[in-house]
Scaffold this motif. Structure first.
Motif, PDB file in Angstrom:
ATOM      1  N   ALA A  86       0.821  -1.216   0.000  1.00  0.00           N
ATOM      2  CA  ALA A  86       0.000   0.000   0.000  1.00  0.00           C
ATOM      3  C   ALA A  86       0.856   1.267   0.000  1.00  0.00           C
ATOM      4  CB  ALA A  86      -0.930   0.001   1.210  1.00  0.00           C
ATOM      5  N   THR A  87       2.054   1.204   0.585  1.00  0.00           N
ATOM      6  CA  THR A  87       2.895   2.403   0.686  1.00  0.00           C
ATOM      7  C   THR A  87       4.091   2.367  -0.270  1.00  0.00           C
ATOM      8  OG1 THR A  87       4.236   1.439   2.451  1.00  0.00           O
ATOM      9  CG2 THR A  87       2.272   2.694   3.109  1.00  0.00           C
ATOM     10  N   LEU A  88       4.048   1.492  -1.257  1.00  0.00           N
ATOM     11  CA  LEU A  88       5.189   1.365  -2.181  1.00  0.00           C
ATOM     12  C   LEU A  88       5.455   2.677  -2.923  1.00  0.00           C
ATOM     13  CD1 LEU A  88       7.353  -0.369  -3.572  1.00  0.00           C
ATOM     14  CD2 LEU A  88       5.628  -0.963  -5.269  1.00  0.00           C
ATOM     15  N   ASP A  89       4.405   3.325  -3.418  1.00  0.00           N
ATOM     16  CA  ASP A  89       4.575   4.573  -4.183  1.00  0.00           C
ATOM     17  C   ASP A  89       5.295   5.632  -3.353  1.00  0.00           C
ATOM     18  OD1 ASP A  89       3.057   3.134  -5.934  1.00  0.00           O
ATOM     19  OD2 ASP A  89       1.288   4.422  -5.801  1.00  0.00           O
ATOM     20  N   THR A  90       4.836   5.841  -2.138  1.00  0.00           N
ATOM     21  CA  THR A  90       5.433   6.892  -1.308  1.00  0.00           C
ATOM     22  C   THR A  90       6.840   6.523  -0.861  1.00  0.00           C
ATOM     23  OG1 THR A  90       4.370   5.956   0.652  1.00  0.00           O
ATOM     24  CG2 THR A  90       3.209   7.747  -0.482  1.00  0.00           C
ATOM     25  N   GLN A  91       7.084   5.254  -0.554  1.00  0.00           N
ATOM     26  CA  GLN A  91       8.425   4.833  -0.133  1.00  0.00           C
ATOM     27  C   GLN A  91       9.429   5.006  -1.275  1.00  0.00           C
ATOM     28  OE1 GLN A  91       9.539   2.283   2.550  1.00  0.00           O
ATOM     29  NE2 GLN A  91       7.719   2.420   3.837  1.00  0.00           N
ATOM     30  N   VAL A 117       3.432  -8.736 -11.919  1.00  0.00           N
ATOM     31  CA  VAL A 117       4.664  -8.026 -12.263  1.00  0.00           C
ATOM     32  C   VAL A 117       4.341  -6.715 -12.985  1.00  0.00           C
ATOM     33  CG1 VAL A 117       6.826  -8.184 -13.550  1.00  0.00           C
ATOM     34  CG2 VAL A 117       5.946 -10.195 -12.374  1.00  0.00           C
ATOM     35  N   VAL A 118       3.377  -6.739 -13.890  1.00  0.00           N
ATOM     36  CA  VAL A 118       2.997  -5.528 -14.622  1.00  0.00           C
ATOM     37  C   VAL A 118       2.394  -4.504 -13.665  1.00  0.00           C
ATOM     38  CG1 VAL A 118       1.448  -4.608 -16.385  1.00  0.00           C
ATOM     39  CG2 VAL A 118       2.729  -6.686 -16.825  1.00  0.00           C
ATOM     40  N   GLU A 119       1.608  -4.961 -12.707  1.00  0.00           N
ATOM     41  CA  GLU A 119       1.023  -4.045 -11.719  1.00  0.00           C
ATOM     42  C   GLU A 119       2.114  -3.391 -10.878  1.00  0.00           C
ATOM     43  OE1 GLU A 119      -1.433  -4.712  -7.656  1.00  0.00           O
ATOM     44  OE2 GLU A 119      -2.234  -5.710  -9.436  1.00  0.00           O
ATOM     45  N   THR A 120       3.131  -4.161 -10.506  1.00  0.00           N
ATOM     46  CA  THR A 120       4.251  -3.600  -9.744  1.00  0.00           C
ATOM     47  C   THR A 120       5.017  -2.594 -10.587  1.00  0.00           C
ATOM     48  OG1 THR A 120       4.418  -5.693  -8.551  1.00  0.00           O
ATOM     49  CG2 THR A 120       6.287  -4.196  -8.396  1.00  0.00           C
ATOM     50  N   MET A 121       5.229  -2.906 -11.854  1.00  0.00           N
ATOM     51  CA  MET A 121       5.923  -1.978 -12.750  1.00  0.00           C
ATOM     52  C   MET A 121       5.130  -0.676 -12.890  1.00  0.00           C
ATOM     53  SD  MET A 121       7.169  -4.721 -15.628  1.00  0.00           S
ATOM     54  CE  MET A 121       7.810  -3.526 -16.772  1.00  0.00           C
ATOM     55  N   ARG A 123       3.148   0.672 -10.643  1.00  0.00           N
ATOM     56  CA  ARG A 123       3.322   1.425  -9.398  1.00  0.00           C
ATOM     57  C   ARG A 123       4.674   2.132  -9.371  1.00  0.00           C
ATOM     58  NH1 ARG A 123       1.244  -2.358  -4.487  1.00  0.00           N
ATOM     59  NH2 ARG A 123      -0.950  -1.778  -4.641  1.00  0.00           N
ATOM     60  N   VAL A 124       5.701   1.452  -9.874  1.00  0.00           N
ATOM     61  CA  VAL A 124       7.043   2.054  -9.918  1.00  0.00           C
ATOM     62  C   VAL A 124       7.036   3.284 -10.818  1.00  0.00           C
ATOM     63  CG1 VAL A 124       9.395   1.655 -10.731  1.00  0.00           C
ATOM     64  CG2 VAL A 124       8.260  -0.065  -9.322  1.00  0.00           C
ATOM     65  N   ARG A 125       6.397   3.195 -11.968  1.00  0.00           N
ATOM     66  CA  ARG A 125       6.327   4.335 -12.891  1.00  0.00           C
ATOM     67  C   ARG A 125       5.557   5.506 -12.276  1.00  0.00           C
ATOM     68  NH1 ARG A 125      10.210   3.858 -16.591  1.00  0.00           N
ATOM     69  NH2 ARG A 125      10.108   1.870 -17.636  1.00  0.00           N
ATOM     70  N   ARG A 126       4.490   5.205 -11.562  1.00  0.00           N
ATOM     71  CA  ARG A 126       3.702   6.268 -10.929  1.00  0.00           C
ATOM     72  C   ARG A 126       4.477   6.951  -9.814  1.00  0.00           C
ATOM     73  NH1 ARG A 126      -1.854   3.163 -10.110  1.00  0.00           N
ATOM     74  NH2 ARG A 126      -0.362   1.960  -8.954  1.00  0.00           N
ATOM     75  N   ALA A 127       5.453   6.262  -9.241  1.00  0.00           N
ATOM     76  CA  ALA A 127       6.261   6.845  -8.169  1.00  0.00           C
ATOM     77  C   ALA A 127       7.312   7.809  -8.710  1.00  0.00           C
ATOM     78  CB  ALA A 127       6.925   5.747  -7.352  1.00  0.00           C
ATOM     79  N   GLY A 128       7.441   7.903 -10.037  1.00  0.00           N
ATOM     80  CA  GLY A 128       8.376   8.862 -10.633  1.00  0.00           C
ATOM     81  C   GLY A 128       9.724   8.272 -11.001  1.00  0.00           C
ATOM     82  N   ILE A 129       9.833   6.958 -11.033  1.00  0.00           N
ATOM     83  CA  ILE A 129      11.089   6.313 -11.411  1.00  0.00           C
ATOM     84  C   ILE A 129      11.227   6.412 -12.927  1.00  0.00           C
ATOM     85  CG2 ILE A 129      12.439   4.195 -11.310  1.00  0.00           C
ATOM     86  CD1 ILE A 129      11.709   5.507  -8.583  1.00  0.00           C
ATOM     87  N   GLU A 130      12.361   6.958 -13.383  1.00  0.00           N
ATOM     88  CA  GLU A 130      12.552   7.196 -14.816  1.00  0.00           C
ATOM     89  C   GLU A 130      12.983   5.945 -15.567  1.00  0.00           C
ATOM     90  OE1 GLU A 130      15.388  10.356 -14.885  1.00  0.00           O
ATOM     91  OE2 GLU A 130      13.998  11.790 -14.014  1.00  0.00           O
ATOM     92  N   ARG A 131      13.815   5.122 -14.943  1.00  0.00           N
ATOM     93  CA  ARG A 131      14.328   3.931 -15.630  1.00  0.00           C
ATOM     94  C   ARG A 131      14.086   2.708 -14.757  1.00  0.00           C
ATOM     95  NH1 ARG A 131      20.289   5.035 -17.392  1.00  0.00           N
ATOM     96  NH2 ARG A 131      20.036   2.877 -17.940  1.00  0.00           N
ATOM     97  N   LEU A 132      13.607   1.640 -15.370  1.00  0.00           N
ATOM     98  CA  LEU A 132      13.324   0.403 -14.660  1.00  0.00           C
ATOM     99  C   LEU A 132      14.046  -0.739 -15.370  1.00  0.00           C
ATOM    100  CD1 LEU A 132      11.679  -1.094 -12.473  1.00  0.00           C
ATOM    101  CD2 LEU A 132       9.886  -1.365 -14.176  1.00  0.00           C
ATOM    102  N   GLY A 133      14.912  -1.424 -14.638  1.00  0.00           N
ATOM    103  CA  GLY A 133      15.643  -2.558 -15.206  1.00  0.00           C
ATOM    104  C   GLY A 133      15.122  -3.851 -14.630  1.00  0.00           C
ATOM    105  N   MET A 134      15.044  -4.876 -15.463  1.00  0.00           N
ATOM    106  CA  MET A 134      14.586  -6.192 -15.019  1.00  0.00           C
ATOM    107  C   MET A 134      15.810  -7.070 -14.768  1.00  0.00           C
ATOM    108  SD  MET A 134      11.296  -5.895 -15.088  1.00  0.00           S
ATOM    109  CE  MET A 134      10.725  -7.556 -14.994  1.00  0.00           C
TER     110      MET A 134
END
Length: 142
Positions: A86-91, A117-121, A123-134
């Motif tokens: 629930a707090t992944l975005d803010t963390q 996995v797509v749902e987690t990705m 959330r990461v994008r909504r948190a403002g992360i510019e680059r995501l590596g798998m």
């Protein structure tokens, strides 16, 4: 008296031959040359030789990699610290606020459903992360 020409003798002096060049050996040679040039061309580039200056200052600090791990039971860990979903975005937003490198590496269990996995990705994008590596493991036996 008329002289008859023999029909068989008339065609004996002329041959109908076609002169064709066999291009298969030529193609083989060209492909071998192409392969040789493709392999040797990268080795020929050395770059420009430069003598670098010496400095007594410490090298720039390299930021620690940020890794988000999703286990088989859908538990989230940010660099080995458990994070509630629930707090992944803010963390993530607070963790990346002062960082120059906005890259996050995602380690997801292979047994997870694709949608998780797509749902987690997302959330990461909504948190403002510019680059995501798998993060993956190299295949064995190849």
């Amino acid at each position: 008296m008329a002289i008859k020409a023999d029909a068989g003798a008339e065609g004996a002096g002329t041959r109908n031959t076609l002169a064709e060049i066999n291009v298969i050996p030529l193609v083989d040679v060209v492909l071998v040359l192409l392969l040789i040039f493709m392999l040797t061309a990268p080795m020929m580039y050395r770059g420009i030789d430069v003598t670098l200056p010496k400095a007594s200052a410490k090298p720039t600090a390299v930021e620690e990699r940020m890794v988000l791990t999703v286990t088989k039971d859908r538990t989230l860990y940010l660099n080995d610290k458990p994070v509630p979903a629930a707090t992944l975005d803010t963390q993530l937003a607070t963790a990346f606020r002062d960082r120059k490198d906005k890259t996050l590496y995602l380690k997801a269990d292979a047994g997870l459903p694709y949608g998780t996995v797509v749902e987690t990705m997302d959330r990461v994008r909504r948190a403002g992360i510019e680059r995501l590596g798998m993060v993956t493991e190299p295949a064995r036996g190849q």
